[in-house]
Design an enzyme around this catalytic site. Structure first.
Site, mmCIF file in Angstrom:
data_model
loop_
_atom_site.group_PDB
_atom_site.id
_atom_site.type_symbol
_atom_site.label_atom_id
_atom_site.label_comp_id
_atom_site.label_asym_id
_atom_site.label_seq_id
_atom_site.Cartn_x
_atom_site.Cartn_y
_atom_site.Cartn_z
ATOM 1 N N HIS A 439 1.061 -1.187 0.221
ATOM 2 C CA HIS A 439 0.136 0.065 0.032
ATOM 3 C C HIS A 439 0.724 1.303 -0.194
ATOM 4 O O HIS A 439 0.677 1.878 -0.839
ATOM 5 C CB HIS A 439 -0.882 0.064 1.396
ATOM 6 C CG HIS A 439 -1.448 1.199 1.480
ATOM 7 N ND1 HIS A 439 -2.941 1.319 1.485
ATOM 8 C CD2 HIS A 439 -1.306 2.534 1.806
ATOM 9 C CE1 HIS A 439 -3.393 2.698 1.798
ATOM 10 N NE2 HIS A 439 -2.412 3.210 1.992
ATOM 11 N N GLU A 440 1.950 1.348 0.949
ATOM 12 C CA GLU A 440 2.687 2.551 1.040
ATOM 13 C C GLU A 440 3.468 2.628 -0.207
ATOM 14 O O GLU A 440 3.889 3.886 -0.697
ATOM 15 C CB GLU A 440 3.502 2.348 2.366
ATOM 16 C CG GLU A 440 2.479 2.321 3.672
ATOM 17 C CD GLU A 440 1.729 3.671 3.550
ATOM 18 O OE1 GLU A 440 1.869 4.812 3.019
ATOM 19 O OE2 GLU A 440 0.619 3.411 4.480
ATOM 20 N N HIS A 443 1.637 4.322 -2.945
ATOM 21 C CA HIS A 443 1.442 5.944 -2.586
ATOM 22 C C HIS A 443 2.605 6.547 -3.390
ATOM 23 O O HIS A 443 2.225 7.640 -3.974
ATOM 24 C CB HIS A 443 1.453 6.356 -1.142
ATOM 25 C CG HIS A 443 0.322 6.189 -0.533
ATOM 26 N ND1 HIS A 443 -0.908 6.708 -0.940
ATOM 27 C CD2 HIS A 443 -0.140 5.547 0.621
ATOM 28 C CE1 HIS A 443 -2.010 6.625 -0.057
ATOM 29 N NE2 HIS A 443 -1.340 5.893 0.772
ATOM 30 N N GLU A 496 -6.013 7.047 -0.956
ATOM 31 C CA GLU A 496 -6.171 5.829 -0.010
ATOM 32 C C GLU A 496 -6.707 4.617 -0.715
ATOM 33 O O GLU A 496 -6.035 3.595 -0.652
ATOM 34 C CB GLU A 496 -6.970 5.879 1.164
ATOM 35 C CG GLU A 496 -6.129 7.026 2.476
ATOM 36 C CD GLU A 496 -4.590 6.765 2.601
ATOM 37 O OE1 GLU A 496 -4.226 5.373 2.655
ATOM 38 O OE2 GLU A 496 -3.807 7.602 2.676
#
Length: 688
Positions: A439-440, A443, A496
């Site tokens: 997920h990070e 980003h 997100e």
């Protein structure tokens, strides 16, 4: 108001408290590193009152009441048993009293940090007042009288959700007479004048209708400038908002400078000092550039007006700051993920025209949090949130290990089938670690097609084709425009959602699972629980949707609901939500076909991700916003499910954090019990 309606807003009855364990990692630091961590923790927590003011300006007397009521004359924590005995109230009522006060401190407001909805005590105002009066503190009694209405008001005219004042909601970012049109008007001006809105608030004079843009600074004697807006109204840029807090923040930053580990840290702190002193957006950007160049520090920290989740417009940022120590063993896994980042990013469902020209491998670390000044601690972080910095210098990805691993022995897991429960408990945190990592990483991906002040484009407008239309790209970011400024209130949730989709899209690849030391059947179990956990998160997200206001109260949960919708529409019975009975009550359970993750579930999520990215990359806010709102709309047939979710909801964890103190040239760490009393004591001794 009926009791049934009041119960909707009651503070949680038995919130699970968890002590943020950091002592073993802190004790391994050198004295110099401990002092650096201490002063940066102080800098972060000196902004506590800023967070309260930004969330609900009427809540400050409640905070002062709590600090006053539970402090003795020397500023130490009182014996709550004595207060209980003096009050004469029942043990149950006193426990409810403690729970409300501790939950206020955990959220740094009387509005939930996760859900944006107001909460009130489970005891009557008379009982609350009786406890306060029994303390004998005239100041506490005065503060209760000031704050009683704000503590309890939930009537028809009360504002029980955070949001735009024009919609009848609460915010500390705007005066109550500010309209959405006012905000848009000022936003045009800020883009034109290249003024960052991150550290600002906006107010309107009720007599003249002129605006004041208040900038958070330690200095208040900076020259104020007046401008004319497009419609002829006047706006004054003034300095000194949150001045007392900013003075203390800047002083703590200055105290940390002698203990910086290297030149990049020193320059970062100097730029932090500058931006907190005079409000400079340029200094804040520079601080983040130096932060990105400070690779693999033993003590990691970031501070400032960072996340825009709570601003209903999505452009002004909430104060936060964290200090953490690196978990070296866990970081090795993330470093392997980073070293393979170009390969993994190449698998994302968009061409190289929509990916950054140069992929700057992110600095990815696993941290153990020492302190985090915020209303709600996340499990992972990707910073900075400045596209003009990240598009060139990349970003840092952070997994917060002691947040992910924190558990409560009483935690329950509604909606998980009995046959999945043992596997779910075993792999939930481990799969979440993989999810947070990918997920990070997500980003930090994706190009923003843009035009600079000289009319130069960072892409070939004659050659780049929009894969959603099959035609040449028609939209992009003009000078001064950013993703947040164009996608406004949904920007945070939208991003997100994009990152969550990247995690679900990449994680089915065996080489990614192997990076985290999962192979064979265990890797398949990790993948299954990751998808099951996302489906459960999407279902429990309904708690954070308000049907009356038709408004989502939490960015991450809105995103997860969208993903659940996508997976349910994937077809072939990939996911089904079936009714069941639990403890004699109506409930539901999630049936997810693990054999169809790679052939049905992941492709559906990947297709959805592709659309999210193209709308974002091209700055197509008109279609992107509508697409996301359609994807997160909650139709009436979901309302019955929402009732079940609310009836089964579990209180969110509250983290009791330590404090550090300098004594005899040493830095001492004090921990507190994982309870309401421990939470209150930690804030009493923090003295902010």
């Amino acid at each position: 108001m009926s009791n049934a309606t009041a119960e909707q807003y009651f503070a949680d009855e038995k919130i699970p408290f968890s002590r943020l364990e950091a002592k073993p990692f802190f004790e391994n630091l050198t004295l110099k590193e401990k002092k650096y961590a201490h002063f940066m923790s102080r800098a972060a927590f000196e902004g506590t009152r800023i967070i309260i003011e930004q969330t609900n300006p009427r809540a400050m007397p409640i905070y002062d009441l709590i600090i006053t009521l539970f402090s003795d004359e020397q500023g130490k924590m009182i014996d709550t048993n004595i207060l209980h005995k003096a009050s004469g109230v029942s043990k149950e009522d006193f426990d409810h009293f403690l729970q409300y006060n501790a939950q206020f401190l955990s959220n740094l407001s009387n509005y939930k940090s996760f859900g944006d909805e107001k909460f009130i005590p489970r005891i009557s105002s008379e009982t609350f007042k009786k406890i306060v009066q029994s303390s004998g503190s005239e100041k506490a009694i005065e503060l209760f009288n000031q704050s009683c209405e704000e503590i309890y008001s939930i009537g028809p005219s009360a504002r029980t959700l955070l949001g735009f004042p024009e919609d009848g909601h609460v915010t500390g970012y705007y005066s109550e007479n500010i309209t959405k049109e006012d905000i848009k008007l000022v936003e045009e001006f800020l883009q034109k004048e290249k003024i960052s809105p991150l550290n600002t608030r906006l107010f309107k004079d009720t007599n003249t209708n002129d605006f004041t843009l208040a900038v958070a600074t330690a200095k208040s004697d900076l020259p104020s400038n007046a401008y004319k807006l497009r419609n002829g109204q006047s706006i004054k840029v003034s300095y000194g908002d949150h001045q007392l807090c900013m003075e203390k923040v800047a002083a703590a930053i200055k105290s940390a400078i002698p203990f910086a580990a290297n030149e990049n840290q020193k320059k970062m702190l100097e730029e932090y000092y500058n931006t907190f002193t005079d409000g400079s957006g340029r200094a804040y950007s520079d601080s983040q550039r130096y932060w990105l160049q400070d690779l693999n520090p033993r003590v990691e920290t970031n501070i400032g007006f960072v996340e825009t989740y709570r601003d209903p417009q999505g452009v002004r940022a909430e104060w936060e700051g964290f200090v953490a120590m690196v978990n070296q063993e866990q970081t090795k896994k993330f470093n392997r993920l980073v070293s393979n980042a170009p390969l993994f990013v190449s698998r994302l469902p968009w061409g190289k025209e929509f990916e950054r020209d140069t992929l700057n491998p992110p600095d990815f670390t696993s941290l153990e949090v020492l302190s985090f000044a915020t209303g709600g601690i996340p499990a992972g972080i990707n910073l900075p949130n400045l596209s003009e910095v990240t598009q060139i210098y990349g970003s840092k990805n952070v997994s917060l290990g002691n947040i992910i691993s924190a558990q409560s022995p009483d935690e329950k897991f509604p909606f998980i089938r009995e046959e999945d429960l043992e596997l779910y408990k075993k792999y939930r945190n481990l799969s979440f670690e993989v999810q947070v990592g990918t997920h990070e990483l997500g980003h930090g991906t994706g190009k923003l097609l843009s035009e600079d002040e000289n009319g130069n484009l960072n892409f070939d407008s004659e050659r780049v084709i929009n894969p959603l239309t099959g035609e040449r790209v028609q939209t992009w970011y003009k000078p001064g425009q950013t993703f947040n400024s164009e996608f406004k209130s949904i920007a945070s949730s939208y991003e997100e959602c994009r990152a969550e989709c990247i995690a679900l899209s990449l994680s089915p690849h065996n080489d990614i699972l192997k990076i985290f030391d999962y192979e064979g059947q265990e890797a398949e179990d990790i993948l299954y629980i990751m998808y099951l956990n996302m489906a459960r998160a999407g279902l429990t997200a309904l708690e954070f949707y308000n049907p009356e206001a038709k408004k989502w109260g939490q960015a991450h949960m809105q995103a997860r609901y969208a993903i659940l919708n996508v997976m349910m529409k994937a077809g072939d019975d990939f996911i089904r939500i079936k009714p069941c009975t639990v403890d004699g009550k109506k409930s539901v359970e999630i049936h997810l076909d693990r054999k169809k993750i790679r052939e049905i579930g992941a492709p559906a999520v990947t297709d959805f991700l592709r659309k999210l990215q193209i709308f974002k990359a091209t700055g197509d806010s008109k279609n992107g916003i509508q697409f996301y709102l359609d994807s997160t709309s909650v139709h009436e047939e979901w309302y019955a499910l929402r009732d079940i979710v609310i009836d089964s909801k579990q209180p969110r964890k509250a983290f009791v954090q330590c404090n550090t103190f300098i004594k005899d040239n040493d830095v001492l760490l004090t921990e507190y019990e994982a309870s309401a009393i421990g939470m209150i004591q930690s804030y009493i001794e923090r003295r902010v």
